[in-house]
Design an enzyme around this catalytic site. Sequence first.
Site, short mmCIF file in Angstrom:
data_model
loop_
_atom_site.label_atom_id
_atom_site.label_comp_id
_atom_site.label_asym_id
_atom_site.label_seq_id
_atom_site.Cartn_x
_atom_site.Cartn_y
_atom_site.Cartn_z
N LYS A 159 0.89 -1.18 0.00
CA LYS A 159 0.00 0.00 0.00
C LYS A 159 0.91 1.21 0.00
CE LYS A 159 -2.01 2.87 2.35
NZ LYS A 159 -1.82 4.30 1.97
N GLU A 189 9.90 15.00 16.39
CA GLU A 189 10.41 14.92 15.02
C GLU A 189 9.81 16.05 14.18
OE1 GLU A 189 9.14 11.48 12.71
OE2 GLU A 189 11.24 11.21 12.17
N GLU A 216 9.14 0.41 11.41
CA GLU A 216 10.22 1.37 11.20
C GLU A 216 9.60 2.74 11.35
OE1 GLU A 216 13.28 0.75 10.86
OE2 GLU A 216 13.56 -1.16 9.85
N CYS A 247 13.89 9.60 8.04
CA CYS A 247 13.63 9.16 9.42
C CYS A 247 14.91 9.17 10.24
CB CYS A 247 12.99 7.79 9.42
SG CYS A 247 13.82 6.68 8.32
#
Length: 483
Positions: free
Chosen positions: A177, A386, A252, A286
Amino acid sequence: MAALKSRWQNYIDGGWIDGGAGWLEVINPGTGEKLADQALADAGDVDRAVRAAKRVHDSGALTAMRPVERGRMVQAMGLYLLDNIEEIARLLTLEQGKPLHEARGEITGAARYFEYYGNQAETLEGRSIPLGAGYFDFTENEPYGVSAQIIPWNFPVEIAARSLSAGLATGNAVVIKTSEMTPLSSAWLARAAEVVGLPKGAVNILTGLGSEAGAALASHPEVGQIVFTGSVATGIAIAKAAAANVVPCVLELGGKSAAIVHQDADLQAFEAEIKRGIFTNAGQVCSAMSRVIVHESRHDELLERAASVARSLSVGPGIDRAEAGLNMGAMASEAQRDRAADMVRAAEQAGARVITGGRRMNIPGAFLEPTVIADVTPDMPIAQDEVFGPVLSVLKFTHEEESIKIANGTEYGLVAGVFTRDLNRATRAARQLKAGQVFVNQWFAGGVETPFGGYGKSGYGREKGREALWNYVQTKNVAIRLE
Ligand code: NAD
């Protein structure tokens, strides 16, 4: 180069189809203009894709062949991407915003995963366990069957290639997806699967809203294993869905990774680390170097150098930035850009000092000025959360222990770095840092071969390296009673 198609479909069971959830406009973040329409899959389409993958698995088409043959097909997918690198890279830049040279790097990286995991296909061996004269006992590694892979928008081709190549190499059929923000370039992965002769249904690639198609895929009862790359909140939702079906998942998630810079570090060389570490992909990485924790004796010099790197970047549409150099493209969407700009504003209000950048740029598209922030203290939200943008926070330390404490002081733990000429200090830090990967004297050191994944809220399980193979297989032990 062919003109861009205006309508893009989903690839399910070897055919290109519309979706049950209508159409979505894909925006070029480098201009703010519409690029194409993407058909959106709904839960029914997800169900068809999973059933097709299950059928392929049950047929034994992927598992009966000798692993080296499967591995060669996986490798050939990477070669196909390289054969079409210019066209794919262009498409990726247009839908995601990164400079064209970085998009080429992403396609090369994706091809490298197919090369590496294609090579590993025939290395996955079991072992025999001695049980005395009366038994012959051995283990085999069997694929889970259907691997569901949910992909983010920051490296849509490379991250999909990472999980797809390992999933196929180990004999799983796959349903991907893609992110609704960057669905187009993944069509090339479907074409690659077709060209190398994988059976229909072995690779299915669909786009749909996370809350609909993503949730339907994560909770589908025929899925055997899930790999997710994305945000912590979605990771938690996916882990819950996996738990409800008692299937494993790999998460992750994000990071707030820190480079510790000691007094003996080579700051001139460190300028290149700043450019790569926080301004690659406009900071939407990331494992970005989003914090620098610098010894107080070198603080002012580092700040000056970081600001000069940020100011030297030529920022604009990625499609005009074909050559590697001091440049940066758009962020992936205006919403992401606005979120990052708001976080910078909030940091200023909390007492941090914006040395350079921080503002939305006055050109069409999702552009944020490359940003360096000083006077950041460990408890500020800008040091904890973040940003996922081109924003570097600089913090100070006096004693070595303090640097480790600050680096470890967030809920994340994806990667970390230490910059020093003192091997003892570097080794001490590497052991004390709570992160899945520690870089010494070079940010992003390592490669496809080195295991990657998080401590803490950065997730669990490892992608890349041999470690990743174990995500995609389960151990079967066979004990034979001899006469
Ligand atoms: P996101 O979590 O919003 O979306 C990721 C994917 O999950 C998309 O395909 C989305 O459609 C899907 N999704 C959303 N809600 C879902 C649900 N309820 N069920 C199933 N699927 C759902 O993340 P994003 O905004 O695309 O990516 C940015 C985040 O991802 C950042 O936090 C970044 O750090 C992280 N990230 C981590 C890595 C890594 O390797 N650790 C790599 C890239 C991005």
